[in-house]
Motif scaffolding. Structure first.
Motif, PDB file in Angstrom:
ATOM      1  N   THR A 105       0.833  -1.208   0.000  1.00  0.00           N
ATOM      2  CA  THR A 105       0.000   0.000   0.000  1.00  0.00           C
ATOM      3  C   THR A 105       0.865   1.254   0.000  1.00  0.00           C
ATOM      4  O   THR A 105       0.580   2.221  -0.715  1.00  0.00           O
ATOM      5  CB  THR A 105      -0.937  -0.004   1.216  1.00  0.00           C
ATOM      6  OG1 THR A 105      -1.720  -1.190   1.211  1.00  0.00           O
ATOM      7  CG2 THR A 105      -1.870   1.199   1.193  1.00  0.00           C
ATOM      8  N   TYR A 106       1.928   1.230   0.821  1.00  0.00           N
ATOM      9  CA  TYR A 106       2.835   2.379   0.845  1.00  0.00           C
ATOM     10  C   TYR A 106       3.390   2.653  -0.547  1.00  0.00           C
ATOM     11  O   TYR A 106       3.407   3.800  -1.010  1.00  0.00           O
ATOM     12  CB  TYR A 106       3.999   2.144   1.820  1.00  0.00           C
ATOM     13  CG  TYR A 106       5.052   3.228   1.706  1.00  0.00           C
ATOM     14  CD1 TYR A 106       4.948   4.398   2.441  1.00  0.00           C
ATOM     15  CD2 TYR A 106       6.104   3.117   0.795  1.00  0.00           C
ATOM     16  CE1 TYR A 106       5.871   5.423   2.291  1.00  0.00           C
ATOM     17  CE2 TYR A 106       7.032   4.137   0.636  1.00  0.00           C
ATOM     18  CZ  TYR A 106       6.913   5.285   1.389  1.00  0.00           C
ATOM     19  OH  TYR A 106       7.817   6.301   1.221  1.00  0.00           O
ATOM     20  N   GLU A 107       3.868   1.624  -1.223  1.00  0.00           N
ATOM     21  CA  GLU A 107       4.490   1.807  -2.529  1.00  0.00           C
ATOM     22  C   GLU A 107       3.491   2.344  -3.547  1.00  0.00           C
ATOM     23  O   GLU A 107       3.827   3.191  -4.383  1.00  0.00           O
ATOM     24  CB  GLU A 107       5.094   0.491  -3.002  1.00  0.00           C
ATOM     25  CG  GLU A 107       6.306   0.067  -2.186  1.00  0.00           C
ATOM     26  CD  GLU A 107       6.884  -1.259  -2.649  1.00  0.00           C
ATOM     27  OE1 GLU A 107       6.262  -1.917  -3.502  1.00  0.00           O
ATOM     28  OE2 GLU A 107       7.971  -1.627  -2.166  1.00  0.00           O
ATOM     29  N   GLN A 108       2.253   1.863  -3.481  1.00  0.00           N
ATOM     30  CA  GLN A 108       1.226   2.356  -4.395  1.00  0.00           C
ATOM     31  C   GLN A 108       0.942   3.839  -4.161  1.00  0.00           C
ATOM     32  O   GLN A 108       0.835   4.627  -5.103  1.00  0.00           O
ATOM     33  CB  GLN A 108      -0.049   1.524  -4.235  1.00  0.00           C
ATOM     34  CG  GLN A 108       0.088   0.087  -4.705  1.00  0.00           C
ATOM     35  CD  GLN A 108      -1.045  -0.804  -4.231  1.00  0.00           C
ATOM     36  OE1 GLN A 108      -1.949  -0.361  -3.506  1.00  0.00           O
ATOM     37  NE2 GLN A 108      -0.992  -2.074  -4.606  1.00  0.00           N
ATOM     38  N   LEU A 109       0.821   4.216  -2.888  1.00  0.00           N
ATOM     39  CA  LEU A 109       0.552   5.619  -2.560  1.00  0.00           C
ATOM     40  C   LEU A 109       1.721   6.517  -2.969  1.00  0.00           C
ATOM     41  O   LEU A 109       1.514   7.595  -3.556  1.00  0.00           O
ATOM     42  CB  LEU A 109       0.301   5.761  -1.057  1.00  0.00           C
ATOM     43  CG  LEU A 109      -1.023   5.217  -0.537  1.00  0.00           C
ATOM     44  CD1 LEU A 109      -0.999   5.177   0.993  1.00  0.00           C
ATOM     45  CD2 LEU A 109      -2.189   6.066  -1.032  1.00  0.00           C
ATOM     46  N   ALA A 110       2.941   6.091  -2.656  1.00  0.00           N
ATOM     47  CA  ALA A 110       4.108   6.910  -2.975  1.00  0.00           C
ATOM     48  C   ALA A 110       4.278   7.053  -4.478  1.00  0.00           C
ATOM     49  O   ALA A 110       4.552   8.148  -4.990  1.00  0.00           O
ATOM     50  CB  ALA A 110       5.365   6.308  -2.353  1.00  0.00           C
ATOM     51  N   ALA A 111       4.110   5.945  -5.229  1.00  0.00           N
ATOM     52  CA  ALA A 111       4.243   6.014  -6.680  1.00  0.00           C
ATOM     53  C   ALA A 111       3.181   6.926  -7.280  1.00  0.00           C
ATOM     54  O   ALA A 111       3.458   7.723  -8.184  1.00  0.00           O
ATOM     55  CB  ALA A 111       4.140   4.618  -7.280  1.00  0.00           C
ATOM     56  N   ALA A 112       1.955   6.833  -6.774  1.00  0.00           N
ATOM     57  CA  ALA A 112       0.889   7.706  -7.261  1.00  0.00           C
ATOM     58  C   ALA A 112       1.172   9.161  -6.919  1.00  0.00           C
ATOM     59  O   ALA A 112       0.879  10.075  -7.708  1.00  0.00           O
ATOM     60  CB  ALA A 112      -0.454   7.266  -6.682  1.00  0.00           C
ATOM     61  N   ALA A 116       1.623  12.153  -9.591  1.00  0.00           N
ATOM     62  CA  ALA A 116       0.809  13.363  -9.534  1.00  0.00           C
ATOM     63  C   ALA A 116       1.684  14.612  -9.537  1.00  0.00           C
ATOM     64  O   ALA A 116       1.362  15.615 -10.191  1.00  0.00           O
ATOM     65  CB  ALA A 116      -0.075  13.333  -8.283  1.00  0.00           C
ATOM     66  N   ALA A 117       2.804  14.567  -8.834  1.00  0.00           N
ATOM     67  CA  ALA A 117       3.714  15.706  -8.812  1.00  0.00           C
ATOM     68  C   ALA A 117       4.276  15.974 -10.207  1.00  0.00           C
ATOM     69  O   ALA A 117       4.414  17.130 -10.629  1.00  0.00           O
ATOM     70  CB  ALA A 117       4.846  15.460  -7.815  1.00  0.00           C
ATOM     71  N   ARG A 118       4.620  14.906 -10.937  1.00  0.00           N
ATOM     72  CA  ARG A 118       5.140  15.078 -12.297  1.00  0.00           C
ATOM     73  C   ARG A 118       4.119  15.776 -13.199  1.00  0.00           C
ATOM     74  O   ARG A 118       4.485  16.531 -14.095  1.00  0.00           O
ATOM     75  CB  ARG A 118       5.491  13.716 -12.906  1.00  0.00           C
ATOM     76  CG  ARG A 118       6.720  13.042 -12.328  1.00  0.00           C
ATOM     77  CD  ARG A 118       7.179  11.938 -13.263  1.00  0.00           C
ATOM     78  NE  ARG A 118       8.243  11.153 -12.671  1.00  0.00           N
ATOM     79  CZ  ARG A 118       8.097   9.933 -12.195  1.00  0.00           C
ATOM     80  NH1 ARG A 118       6.923   9.342 -12.248  1.00  0.00           N
ATOM     81  NH2 ARG A 118       9.111   9.284 -11.671  1.00  0.00           N
ATOM     82  N   ALA A 132       1.167   8.090   2.558  1.00  0.00           N
ATOM     83  CA  ALA A 132       2.263   7.118   2.553  1.00  0.00           C
ATOM     84  C   ALA A 132       3.144   7.308   3.783  1.00  0.00           C
ATOM     85  O   ALA A 132       3.537   6.328   4.444  1.00  0.00           O
ATOM     86  CB  ALA A 132       3.081   7.257   1.272  1.00  0.00           C
ATOM     87  N   ARG A 133       3.458   8.554   4.105  1.00  0.00           N
ATOM     88  CA  ARG A 133       4.344   8.820   5.244  1.00  0.00           C
ATOM     89  C   ARG A 133       3.778   8.264   6.544  1.00  0.00           C
ATOM     90  O   ARG A 133       4.510   7.673   7.351  1.00  0.00           O
ATOM     91  CB  ARG A 133       4.559  10.330   5.398  1.00  0.00           C
ATOM     92  CG  ARG A 133       5.545  10.699   6.512  1.00  0.00           C
ATOM     93  CD  ARG A 133       5.566  12.194   6.769  1.00  0.00           C
ATOM     94  NE  ARG A 133       4.317  12.651   7.357  1.00  0.00           N
ATOM     95  CZ  ARG A 133       4.023  12.559   8.659  1.00  0.00           C
ATOM     96  NH1 ARG A 133       4.875  12.000   9.504  1.00  0.00           N
ATOM     97  NH2 ARG A 133       2.872  13.000   9.114  1.00  0.00           N
ATOM     98  N   THR A 134       2.491   8.420   6.743  1.00  0.00           N
ATOM     99  CA  THR A 134       1.895   7.981   8.005  1.00  0.00           C
ATOM    100  C   THR A 134       1.892   6.459   8.131  1.00  0.00           C
ATOM    101  O   THR A 134       1.726   5.924   9.231  1.00  0.00           O
ATOM    102  CB  THR A 134       0.453   8.497   8.149  1.00  0.00           C
ATOM    103  OG1 THR A 134      -0.348   8.013   7.055  1.00  0.00           O
ATOM    104  CG2 THR A 134       0.434  10.020   8.159  1.00  0.00           C
ATOM    105  N   MET A 135       2.070   5.750   7.027  1.00  0.00           N
ATOM    106  CA  MET A 135       2.101   4.286   7.078  1.00  0.00           C
ATOM    107  C   MET A 135       3.446   3.748   7.523  1.00  0.00           C
ATOM    108  O   MET A 135       3.544   2.605   7.973  1.00  0.00           O
ATOM    109  CB  MET A 135       1.749   3.695   5.709  1.00  0.00           C
ATOM    110  CG  MET A 135       0.355   3.997   5.240  1.00  0.00           C
ATOM    111  SD  MET A 135      -0.104   2.911   3.895  1.00  0.00           S
ATOM    112  CE  MET A 135      -0.100   1.323   4.716  1.00  0.00           C
ATOM    113  N   SER A 136       4.500   4.542   7.385  1.00  0.00           N
ATOM    114  CA  SER A 136       5.834   4.061   7.717  1.00  0.00           C
ATOM    115  C   SER A 136       6.063   4.216   9.213  1.00  0.00           C
ATOM    116  O   SER A 136       6.403   5.290   9.708  1.00  0.00           O
ATOM    117  CB  SER A 136       6.902   4.843   6.934  1.00  0.00           C
ATOM    118  OG  SER A 136       8.179   4.316   7.168  1.00  0.00           O
ATOM    119  N   THR A 137       5.872   3.114   9.936  1.00  0.00           N
ATOM    120  CA  THR A 137       5.930   3.166  11.397  1.00  0.00           C
ATOM    121  C   THR A 137       7.254   2.674  11.966  1.00  0.00           C
ATOM    122  O   THR A 137       7.409   2.588  13.190  1.00  0.00           O
ATOM    123  CB  THR A 137       4.787   2.318  11.993  1.00  0.00           C
ATOM    124  OG1 THR A 137       4.888   0.977  11.477  1.00  0.00           O
ATOM    125  CG2 THR A 137       3.433   2.890  11.610  1.00  0.00           C
ATOM    126  N   GLY A 138       8.212   2.353  11.096  1.00  0.00           N
ATOM    127  CA  GLY A 138       9.511   1.889  11.572  1.00  0.00           C
ATOM    128  C   GLY A 138      10.284   1.236  10.454  1.00  0.00           C
ATOM    129  O   GLY A 138       9.792   1.101   9.330  1.00  0.00           O
TER     130      GLY A 138
END
Length: 284
Positions: A105-112, A116-118, A132-138
């Protein structure tokens, strides 16, 4: 089923947290989850879990661990497709079915978010990258050992930091300099040698009418780098510091986004211009 790879490895079935067995069994599960849908041979699993210095009983332990994992993961309650762990000729392959895996899920959100930024969709990019950031808990599968896991942990950490650099750059592009300052202070404190975070913090402080703090922040970091490493800060930081001393008016309108991996930090753009972002890594 819900699999958590970011932080300590954890598997939940509904509200119940499963007991995943001894460390090598948990590490084997992590390796298979990091290779979704791919066959992984026994020799490759041995290298992933022990490297070249593996015990004589390694193959037997892998077979025993596979049996243990199958018992834990394949018997779902009938509400949907379950998790399968099968031997398919070339190796073991895991299919998580409809289960949730936080790393995927993180990778999908970050790639999207990067996509979007591009395209210049800044607000959407910020939203996705923040989710995506909030999913990275460690750190990836924190506490588990193995050569592959060590490599993957380093790689995923670098990708996370690169994504979060873009997240901070977009805040500055939106003119939300004050919002970016607390986040960047935290990033600089946690990753003091990551000069990009310091560069962005200095610019955000200057644009928030805190130019003296920006100069102080640079001086503190320079003293630390010189004292610990015996080197000066990088050219991008030194160039920004020089412009801060001159109170260069272009600092208020220059783009915070990198144009590519080797772009100079002081290229001038209109505040909302979105140059092409650097191409993502292997999982982007």
């Amino acid at each position: 089923m819900r699999f958590r790879l970011l932080g300590p490895l954890q598997v939940n079935r509904g509200a119940k947290t499963l007991e995943l067995g001894p460390p090598k069994q948990r590490a084997l599960l992590a390796v298979l989850l990091l290779r979704p849908g791919l066959e992984t041979g026994v020799d490759q699993l041995i290298e992933s879990l022990w490297g070249e210095d593996y015990p004589a009983y390694a193959k037997n332990l892998i077979q025993k661990s596979v049996s243990g994992l199958r018992g834990l993961l394949t018997a779902l309650d009938g509400d949907g497709p379950g998790v399968t762990l099968e031997w398919s000729g070339g190796g073991y392959r895991m299919d998580v079915g409809a289960s949730e895996v936080d790393l995927y899920t993180y990778e999908q959100l970050a790639a999207a978010g990067i996509a979007a930024a591009r395209k210049g969709e800044i607000m959407q990019a910020v939203k996705l990258l923040e989710e995506a950031r909030t999913m990275s808990t460690g750190p990836l599968v924190e506490g588990l050992e193995g050569p592959m896991l060590d490599r993957e942990r380093l790689y995923r950490q670098e990708r996370f930091l690169a994504d979060m650099e873009v997240r901070a750059e977009l805040e500055l592009e939106l003119g939300r300099h004050r919002n970016a300052v607390p986040y960047l202070h935290y990033a600089v404190h946690k990753y003091p040698l990551r000069e990009r975070f310091l560069w962005l913090l200095m610019l955000a402080l200057y644009r928030s009418d805190r130019g003296n703090e920006a100069l102080t922040t640079y001086a503190v970091q320079r003293a630390r780098v010189v004292g610990e490493l015996g080197v000066e800060p990088g050219p991008a930081l030194r160039a920004l510091h020089a412009r801060l001393l001159l109170q260069d008016p272009q600092l208020m309108v220059m783009s915070a986004l990198r144009q590519d991996s080797g772009a100079a930090e002081d290229e001038i753009a209109t505040p909302m211009a979105i140059p092409p972002l650097a191409r993502r890594g292997p999982f982007g």
